[in-house]
Design an enzyme around this catalytic site. Sequence first.
Site, short mmCIF file in Angstrom:
data_model
loop_
_atom_site.label_atom_id
_atom_site.label_comp_id
_atom_site.label_asym_id
_atom_site.label_seq_id
_atom_site.Cartn_x
_atom_site.Cartn_y
_atom_site.Cartn_z
N TYR A 126 3.84 -3.05 -3.30
CA TYR A 126 2.64 -3.05 -2.45
C TYR A 126 1.42 -2.57 -3.24
O TYR A 126 0.37 -3.20 -3.21
CB TYR A 126 2.86 -2.15 -1.23
CG TYR A 126 1.60 -1.88 -0.46
CD1 TYR A 126 1.02 -2.84 0.36
CD2 TYR A 126 0.96 -0.65 -0.58
CE1 TYR A 126 -0.15 -2.58 1.04
CE2 TYR A 126 -0.21 -0.38 0.11
CZ TYR A 126 -0.76 -1.35 0.91
OH TYR A 126 -1.94 -1.09 1.58
N GLN A 130 -2.24 -5.05 -4.62
CA GLN A 130 -3.50 -4.85 -3.91
C GLN A 130 -4.71 -5.48 -4.59
O GLN A 130 -5.77 -5.50 -4.05
CB GLN A 130 -3.75 -3.35 -3.67
CG GLN A 130 -2.80 -2.76 -2.67
CD GLN A 130 -2.79 -3.54 -1.37
OE1 GLN A 130 -3.80 -3.69 -0.70
NE2 GLN A 130 -1.64 -4.10 -1.02
#
Length: 131
Positions: A126, A130
Amino acid sequence: MDKTKVGRGCIYYIQYHIVWCVKFRQQLLVDEVESCLKEIFLKIAQDNNFEIVEINIYQDYIYLVVMCSPQHQIPNLLRALKGISARILFTKCPNLKILLQDAHLWNSSYFVATTSENIKNQIKDYINSQN
């Protein structure tokens, strides 16, 4: 657990996923500011005896995974990361103060969550996605 630590009277594995943003969501964390900020964060971590496991700086956000001891308190850890980094960055890049119209660099809010071995890879993916 691959990075279990041993302290005085305890064995621990503490990681936090931390996210915060630039004041007014201005996209200031690019180019030299981004690279300078990474160096600053690593130095702050070293000086305060915690480890930055993952870091991603994206235009107006900071994404970190931090490993620390039970003695570290999140508000103090964040105060060090945000306060010291802002002071040093304003000294190294004085144009930031002008762009922010003499406001603070960081928004006062932040997100923090504990991590575990089970979700460590999900959080790393994650953070790295980004951009």
